[in-house]
Design a protein around this motif. Structure first.
Motif, mmCIF file in Angstrom:
data_model
loop_
_atom_site.group_PDB
_atom_site.id
_atom_site.type_symbol
_atom_site.label_atom_id
_atom_site.label_comp_id
_atom_site.label_asym_id
_atom_site.label_seq_id
_atom_site.Cartn_x
_atom_site.Cartn_y
_atom_site.Cartn_z
ATOM 1 N N PRO A 234 0.813 -1.228 0.000
ATOM 2 C CA PRO A 234 0.000 0.000 0.000
ATOM 3 C C PRO A 234 0.843 1.272 0.000
ATOM 4 C CG PRO A 234 -0.802 -1.568 1.629
ATOM 5 C CD PRO A 234 0.486 -2.108 1.125
ATOM 6 N N ASN A 235 0.246 2.342 -0.492
ATOM 7 C CA ASN A 235 0.910 3.646 -0.495
ATOM 8 C C ASN A 235 0.847 4.244 0.910
ATOM 9 O OD1 ASN A 235 1.359 6.526 -0.821
ATOM 10 N ND2 ASN A 235 1.252 6.110 -3.017
ATOM 11 N N PRO A 236 1.947 4.795 1.434
ATOM 12 C CA PRO A 236 1.919 5.338 2.807
ATOM 13 C C PRO A 236 0.942 6.494 2.963
ATOM 14 C CG PRO A 236 3.982 5.869 1.679
ATOM 15 C CD PRO A 236 3.287 4.886 0.838
ATOM 16 N N VAL A 237 0.774 7.292 1.922
ATOM 17 C CA VAL A 237 -0.162 8.426 2.031
ATOM 18 C C VAL A 237 -1.591 7.916 2.231
ATOM 19 C CG1 VAL A 237 -1.085 10.431 0.815
ATOM 20 C CG2 VAL A 237 1.345 9.862 0.612
ATOM 21 N N ASP A 238 -1.937 6.846 1.506
ATOM 22 C CA ASP A 238 -3.284 6.279 1.667
ATOM 23 C C ASP A 238 -3.480 5.723 3.079
ATOM 24 O OD1 ASP A 238 -3.717 6.899 -0.956
ATOM 25 O OD2 ASP A 238 -3.165 4.901 -1.706
ATOM 26 N N LEU A 239 -2.437 5.064 3.596
ATOM 27 C CA LEU A 239 -2.541 4.517 4.950
ATOM 28 C C LEU A 239 -2.712 5.622 5.982
ATOM 29 C CD1 LEU A 239 0.231 1.744 4.886
ATOM 30 C CD2 LEU A 239 -2.238 1.402 4.931
ATOM 31 N N GLN A 240 -1.962 6.703 5.818
ATOM 32 C CA GLN A 240 -2.023 7.796 6.805
ATOM 33 C C GLN A 240 -3.361 8.536 6.772
ATOM 34 O OE1 GLN A 240 1.467 10.108 5.782
ATOM 35 N NE2 GLN A 240 2.755 8.288 5.947
ATOM 36 N N ALA A 241 -4.114 8.356 5.682
ATOM 37 C CA ALA A 241 -5.432 9.002 5.599
ATOM 38 C C ALA A 241 -6.567 8.059 5.999
ATOM 39 C CB ALA A 241 -5.654 9.509 4.167
ATOM 40 N N PHE A 252 -0.875 1.160 19.297
ATOM 41 C CA PHE A 252 0.520 0.735 19.517
ATOM 42 C C PHE A 252 1.416 1.907 19.923
ATOM 43 C CE2 PHE A 252 -1.106 -2.638 16.803
ATOM 44 C CZ PHE A 252 -0.573 -3.776 17.392
ATOM 45 N N GLY A 253 0.803 3.077 20.155
ATOM 46 C CA GLY A 253 1.572 4.234 20.582
ATOM 47 C C GLY A 253 2.451 4.800 19.491
ATOM 48 N N MET A 254 2.024 4.679 18.230
ATOM 49 C CA MET A 254 2.840 5.144 17.121
ATOM 50 C C MET A 254 2.077 6.216 16.345
ATOM 51 S SD MET A 254 4.065 1.380 15.795
ATOM 52 C CE MET A 254 5.303 1.928 14.666
ATOM 53 N N SER A 255 2.828 7.140 15.746
ATOM 54 C CA SER A 255 2.205 8.129 14.875
ATOM 55 C C SER A 255 1.836 7.463 13.549
ATOM 56 C CB SER A 255 3.175 9.283 14.619
ATOM 57 O OG SER A 255 4.255 8.827 13.826
ATOM 58 N N PRO A 256 0.874 8.020 12.796
ATOM 59 C CA PRO A 256 0.507 7.421 11.502
ATOM 60 C C PRO A 256 1.695 7.315 10.542
ATOM 61 C CG PRO A 256 -1.158 9.007 12.182
ATOM 62 C CD PRO A 256 -0.027 9.130 13.159
ATOM 63 N N VAL A 257 2.563 8.321 10.550
ATOM 64 C CA VAL A 257 3.716 8.285 9.635
ATOM 65 C C VAL A 257 4.661 7.133 9.995
ATOM 66 C CG1 VAL A 257 5.756 9.548 8.854
ATOM 67 C CG2 VAL A 257 3.589 10.763 9.163
ATOM 68 N N GLU A 258 4.953 7.043 11.285
ATOM 69 C CA GLU A 258 5.850 5.985 11.762
ATOM 70 C C GLU A 258 5.243 4.603 11.517
ATOM 71 O OE1 GLU A 258 8.135 4.802 15.960
ATOM 72 O OE2 GLU A 258 6.542 6.302 15.927
ATOM 73 N N ALA A 259 3.952 4.472 11.801
ATOM 74 C CA ALA A 259 3.293 3.171 11.630
ATOM 75 C C ALA A 259 3.207 2.772 10.163
ATOM 76 C CB ALA A 259 1.899 3.226 12.247
ATOM 77 N N SER A 260 2.913 3.735 9.284
ATOM 78 C CA SER A 260 2.790 3.396 7.857
ATOM 79 C C SER A 260 4.131 2.965 7.277
ATOM 80 C CB SER A 260 2.237 4.590 7.083
ATOM 81 O OG SER A 260 3.123 5.684 7.155
ATOM 82 N N THR A 261 5.205 3.638 7.701
ATOM 83 C CA THR A 261 6.542 3.259 7.211
ATOM 84 C C THR A 261 6.894 1.838 7.635
ATOM 85 O OG1 THR A 261 7.234 5.564 7.418
ATOM 86 C CG2 THR A 261 8.968 3.921 7.189
ATOM 87 N N LEU A 262 6.637 1.547 8.911
ATOM 88 C CA LEU A 262 6.950 0.206 9.414
ATOM 89 C C LEU A 262 6.050 -0.844 8.763
ATOM 90 C CD1 LEU A 262 8.642 -1.415 11.392
ATOM 91 C CD2 LEU A 262 6.927 -0.974 13.155
ATOM 92 N N TYR A 263 4.773 -0.506 8.570
ATOM 93 C CA TYR A 263 3.820 -1.443 7.956
ATOM 94 C C TYR A 263 4.270 -1.822 6.546
ATOM 95 C CZ TYR A 263 -0.721 -3.152 6.268
ATOM 96 O OH TYR A 263 -1.727 -3.909 5.733
ATOM 97 N N ILE A 264 4.707 -0.830 5.788
ATOM 98 C CA ILE A 264 5.138 -1.085 4.401
ATOM 99 C C ILE A 264 6.407 -1.938 4.381
ATOM 100 C CG2 ILE A 264 6.119 0.074 2.380
ATOM 101 C CD1 ILE A 264 4.080 2.317 2.971
ATOM 102 N N LYS A 265 7.340 -1.633 5.261
ATOM 103 C CA LYS A 265 8.585 -2.417 5.290
ATOM 104 C C LYS A 265 8.316 -3.857 5.730
ATOM 105 C CE LYS A 265 11.727 1.453 5.729
ATOM 106 N NZ LYS A 265 12.716 2.178 6.527
ATOM 107 N N LEU A 266 7.391 -4.019 6.648
ATOM 108 C CA LEU A 266 7.032 -5.389 7.035
ATOM 109 C C LEU A 266 6.373 -6.137 5.873
ATOM 110 C CD1 LEU A 266 5.706 -4.822 10.668
ATOM 111 C CD2 LEU A 266 7.750 -6.107 9.993
ATOM 112 N N GLY A 267 5.591 -5.403 5.059
ATOM 113 C CA GLY A 267 4.998 -6.024 3.873
ATOM 114 C C GLY A 267 6.059 -6.516 2.908
ATOM 115 N N TYR A 268 7.083 -5.689 2.685
ATOM 116 C CA TYR A 268 8.203 -6.127 1.837
ATOM 117 C C TYR A 268 8.911 -7.338 2.456
ATOM 118 C CZ TYR A 268 8.173 -2.136 -1.386
ATOM 119 O OH TYR A 268 7.836 -1.238 -2.361
ATOM 120 N N ALA A 269 9.075 -7.298 3.781
ATOM 121 C CA ALA A 269 9.769 -8.406 4.446
ATOM 122 C C ALA A 269 9.022 -9.731 4.235
ATOM 123 C CB ALA A 269 9.917 -8.108 5.933
#
Length: 440
Positions: A234-241, A252-269
């Motif tokens: 997914p696109n991080p901008v779409d996730l943050q919206a 999880f105590g995370m900001s949308p920007v931080e969470a979207s970045t980690l979510y995308i990297k986990l998807g690649y992983a």
């Protein structure tokens, strides 16, 4: 300690290093899960490449120093497969470029046919020269105007033909096919050479492949790079919206920007892990099959294998193509992760030397050893520079910042990577030449 226990110990040690990277900011660790997953993703890609090299060297004893070229072809496959075609460029010169390439292929084919059909002598030499020289000038007269027209189409953002607009995940097998095709051509000409000459030939051909990708702007935009490659996640901008994602991130105590970045990297992983597991299973099945035992018998004694009626050159060609295809898939995965094709980043130290260090340190001939080497060496490769900075701080504590020793240590920290990789390679070759997990 048995080898099985040693393998468990080594992998547990590597897992702890990745966990510490996310859990604590003590010493060289950052305390960032984002960084930890980033290192993990590149380690997974490197592990796929290491399996390809292990297939060639560990199974068959083929010394391929052209890994960089096959990786670059994988990167090019992402552009050709997933980017949208540039209609204006196709209208401006697409047909002429294709016609030029066809003329070039026909010239080569005609030359081969003449040299096959005509008897040796002056007549064959004259016809060969006439066809080659004439074909070259006709090819350039058709091809060059097409390239100029394509590269003149909005050069700041386009200037190339684009791709087929297909899903980006299809580019991974396409990268393997491109690399396999190049390996077939290289193998047909170079696999009859001695191992040292094969190394020189593959190194030279890899440099040619990268030079073509760097300079043929109509194909890959060359040094201008191709940005904005499609993502399989997914696109991080779409996730943050997305309100549901924002709410989940807050839990999880995370900001949308931080969470979207980690979510995308986990998807690649997850995607990379799936590819790695498939390649590993296939490599293990091949290793324990009659074909794998035959390859290792050829590796250990080619003369005896020939005497047994084995076609050594054909078997070498098979495994050279398979290993190169795996490196091509890894190259496509890496470019997909980056989201851009930057041809100037391909260099033999990163894409060839480092992969060889992974295979040798882990244990050539053993797929599990190659995996271990990939994870361990990539982690060290990333962390050696912070280690160097820490060492400089400790060794120069209390000294004037302008002291020659302090200046020298500070300047040397960024250059610790290659020195350390070379040192590790020397130590392993001296004290444990079969690697951390030797072949059984």
């Amino acid at each position: 300690m048995s080898q099985s226990n040693r393998v468990i110990f080594y992998f547990a040690l590597v897992a702890i290093l990745f966990l510490l990277e996310g859990l604590t900011n003590f010493w060289i660790f950052t305390g960032s899960w984002d960084t930890s997953v980033s290192i993990l993703n590149m380690a997974l890609v490197s592990a796929v490449m290491a399996l390809g090299v292990n297939l060639q060297w560990g199974y068959a004893g083929l010394f391929n120093v052209g890994i960089m070229g096959f990786t670059a072809l994988g990167g090019l496959a992402v552009v050709i497969t997933s980017m949208q075609p540039v209609g204006e460029a196709w209208e401006a010169g697409g047909a002429r470029v294709l016609a030029g390439l066809l003329i070039g292929a026909l010239t080569i084919g005609l030359t081969i046919m003449l040299r096959t059909k005509l008897p040796k002598g002056n007549a064959r030499a004259v016809f060969t020269i006439v066809v080659l020289v004439g074909g070259f000038f006709i090819y350039r007269s058709v091809f060059d105007p097409g390239v100029e027209a394509i590269e003149a189409v909005n050069p700041s953002v386009a200037g190339y033909l684009g791709g087929l607009g297909l899903p980006v995940l299809l580019s991974w097998p396409v990268g393997g096919l491109l690399a396999a095709g190049a390996a077939w051509i290289i193998g047909k000409t170079a696999l009859g050479l001695r191992s040292d000459y094969l190394a020189i030939a593959t190194l030279g051909i890899a440099e040619i492949i990268v030079a073509v990708i760097k300079n043929e702007g109509w194909l890959s935009r060359g040094a201008k790079n191709v940005n904005g490659l499609p993502r399989p996640v997914p696109n991080p901008v779409d996730l943050q919206a997305d309100p549901a994602f924002i709410e989940a991130a807050a839990r999880f105590g995370m900001s949308p920007v931080e969470a979207s970045t980690l979510y995308i990297k986990l998807g690649y992983a997850l995607l990379f892990t799936a590819v790695l597991v498939i390649v590993l299973i296939l490599a293990q099945l091949a290793r324990h099959s009659p074909w794998g035992r035959m390859m290792r018998a050829i590796r250990d004694n080619e003369t005896a294998a020939r005497a047994m009626g084995k076609n050594v050159t054909a078997r070498h060609l098979q495994i050279f193509i398979l290993g190169s295809a795996i490196c091509g898939i890894a190259g496509a995965m890496m470019t997909t992760l980056d989201g851009q094709l930057v041809p100037t980043t391909y260099n033999p130290l990163r894409f060839t030397f480092l992969i060889w260090v992974m295979v040798i340190v882990g244990g050539s001939g053993n797929n599990i050893g190659s995996l271990l080497g990939a994870f361990l060496i990539w982690w060290l490769y990333v962390k050696v520079e912070p280690m160097g900075q820490w060492l400089a701080q400790v060794s120069t504590a209390g000294l004037d910042p302008n002291n020659w020793f302090a200046v020298r240590m500070t300047d040397a920290a960024p250059h610790m990577r290659l020195f350390t990789m070379g040192l590790i390679l020397l130590l392993v070759l001296r004290f444990n030449p079969r690697g951390l997990v030797p072949e059984r």
